[in-house]
Design an enzyme around this catalytic site. Structure first.
Site, short mmCIF file in Angstrom:
data_model
loop_
_atom_site.label_atom_id
_atom_site.label_comp_id
_atom_site.label_asym_id
_atom_site.label_seq_id
_atom_site.Cartn_x
_atom_site.Cartn_y
_atom_site.Cartn_z
N LYS A 189 -9.53 0.17 0.99
CA LYS A 189 -7.98 -0.04 0.94
C LYS A 189 -8.17 -1.91 0.88
O LYS A 189 -9.02 -2.38 1.18
CB LYS A 189 -7.49 0.07 2.63
N SER A 216 0.50 3.20 5.36
CA SER A 216 0.51 2.21 4.42
C SER A 216 -0.83 2.38 3.43
O SER A 216 -0.88 1.65 2.53
CB SER A 216 0.43 0.78 5.05
N SER A 228 -1.31 4.97 9.39
CA SER A 228 -1.47 4.73 8.04
C SER A 228 -2.52 5.25 7.34
O SER A 228 -2.58 5.36 5.90
CB SER A 228 -1.75 3.16 7.82
#
Ligand code: GLN
Length: 504
Positions: free
Chosen positions: A78, A153, A177
């Protein structure tokens, strides 16, 4: 090759590479080919290492780290985690040109385990969002249904793994997330016990709530990634000093023997909540039935009306308060683009100009609300109250978990919205996190595993565990038992570009 390379699981690929049955160049070329074909519209990656570099790294790792569990395997990370030499944009224009000068602890550990970081994945700006749509670089799409969001997210990590562009990824979970996108893309996802994984090198959004964690297509791959990154770190004082869980062994037990004798609480009052779509509730009931077949005793549990109603507001107050302080450093001096000051411009005016231009609406809203909620007069009314509610949630969950091994609840409270459907409506967006935030408020570990398809999207449920490594190991055993029952592993989507698919 019997299985197409992009469908290989992480551990399976590691084994084939180790035994010389899979050529790293062929393997990486197959994955990069997927990226070239699919990522124009899936938008999972924000940056990708050149193929030759990745292959060279894999070869080196196979030579020098022979015995390492993940030698030679590719992993996506990420874009709020520092990987030396790669950009770390956090999905924001503010950090568009920022390149990491060091590795996060989790990245060092991935490398030590033999893994190769192939690229960075798209995300909601500074991890603030539940759909991936607040990213400044365009929303990632759900590979199972490209007209819909993958969840956020950690949207790009989910899309990359679900579409067979990487066999595993790291995400971060402040309020769901990792779990929400895993639940919407047929993946296994894990939010570790707070303190289990070092946050050194993770760009902070709300420190007291967040953990880095793995996302993968099987419970064993998930466990192997966790084992690679977990454990104490002197550079993060909040890491726990104890030995991390033996997640792989725990998952194997569940896969082979089921979970005879374990007790799981089905969280009834969450299922009755009007914010939970009947399809999400049915999924949880199906998981309960499958677990029962694996020897689990499923009992009814209740979080209590107060916990159900106040977890979300408490989470958003705390998250915004911490964000307002953490994001102060993006001012165009310490971080962010430096632009020439205007004549006679004050510093305050300069900061405001930079922040107005380079931060997105959601981020600005949260910084302002967070600062306001911490200001004198409002602090007691909001922040202090939220901390008290947090304590209530924590105590309630811990006492419930004294009588059982885990709680079973939804992660996603509804199927994934269509792109553009939820992002403009904060209340609707925030409500998606209803079932996920209690784990962050309490620090307890939570695992998402796929259970069934809803509208042809494989969707998952959540298991929330007790503290300590035993609490975490139980989750992996239960997830192993569940995977054995569902047979849902290594699900790879075959998306058609948006616009050509009937779905869009
Ligand atoms: N949707 C939640 C938020 O926007 C959680 C995000 C996260 O876990 N990073 O705060």
């Amino acid at each position: 090759m019997a299985v197409e390379a992009h469908r290989l699981g992480l551990l399976e690929a590691a084994r084939l590479l180790r035994e010389g049955l899979l050529d790293p160049e062929e393997y990486y070329a197959a994955l990069y080919d997927r990226v070239r074909r699919l990522d124009g519209f899936l938008r999972a990656f924000t940056s990708l290492k050149p193929l030759e570099e990745a292959v060279a790294e894999a070869r080196r790792s196979l030579e020098t780290r022979r015995g390492a569990p993940l030698a030679g395997v590719p992993v996506a990370v990420k874009d709020n985690i520092h990987v030396k030499g790669l950009p770390v944009t956090c999905g924001s224009r503010m950090l568009e040109r920022y390149v990491a000068v060091y590795d996060a602890t989790v990245v060092e550990r991935l490398r030590a385990a033999g893994a190769v970081v192939i690229g960075k994945t798209n995300m909601d700006e500074f991890a603030m969002g539940s759909t991936g749509e607040t990213s400044a670089f365009g929303a990632a799409r759900n590979p199972w249904s490209p007209g819909r969001v993958p969840g956020g997210s950690s949207s790009g990590s989910a899309a990359a793994v679900a579409a067979g562009m990487a066999p595993g990824a790291l995400g971060s979970d402040t309020g769901g997330s990792i779990r929400l996108p895993a639940a919407w893309t047929g993946l296994y996802g894990y939010k570790p016990l707070y303190g289990r994984v070092s946050r050194y090198g993770l760009v902070s959004y709300a420190d007291s709530l967040e953990q880095i964690g793995p996302m993968a297509r099987s419970v064993l791959d998930l466990a192997a990634l966790l084992e690679a990154i977990a454990g104490p770190d002197e550079r993060d004082a909040t890491t726990l000093p104890e030995e991390p869980p033996a997640a792989v062994a725990a998952a194997e037990r569940g896969l082979e023997e089921g979970a005879e004798g374990m007790r799981v609480g089905l969280v009834a009052d969450l299922l009755e909540h009007p914010g939970v779509d009947p399809r999400a509730a049915r999924l949880v009931e199906r998981a309960a039935a499958l677990l029962e077949r694996q020897g689990v005793e499923v009992v009814e549990a209740r979080l209590g009306r107060d916990v159900v109603d106040y977890s979300l507001p408490a989470y958003y107050v705390i998250a915004m308060a911490e964000a307002s302080s953490n994001l102060a450093r993006y001012d165009g001096v310490r971080y962010g683009p430096r632009v020439p000051p205007e004549p006679w411009e004050s510093w305050n005016r300069y900061y405001s100009r930079i922040r107005a231009a380079y931060l997105g609406e959601e981020v600005k809203t949260r910084i302002m609300l967070g600062a306001w909620m911490l200001s004198s007069g409002y602090r007691d009314q909001y922040y202090i109250r939220a901390l008290k509610l947090r304590r209530l949630v924590r105590d309630r969950l811990r006492s419930l978990l004294q009588g059982m091994d885990a709680l079973l609840l939804p992660s996603a409270v509804a199927p994934p919205p269509r792109l553009g459907e939820a992002v403009g409506d904060p209340e609707r967006l925030y409500a998606l996190d209803l079932a996920n935030v209690p784990a962050n408020l309490s620090g307890l570990p939570a695992l998402v595993a796929p259970v069934d398809t809803v509208d042809s999207i494989p969707m998952g449920v959540q298991l929330l565990g007790g503290p300590g490594r035993r609490g975490e190991e139980k989750l992996f055993t239960l997830a192993g038992a569940l995977e054995a029952a569902t047979g849902m592993k290594n699900l790879v989507a075959e998306p058609t570009p948006a616009g050509t698919s009937a779905e869009v």
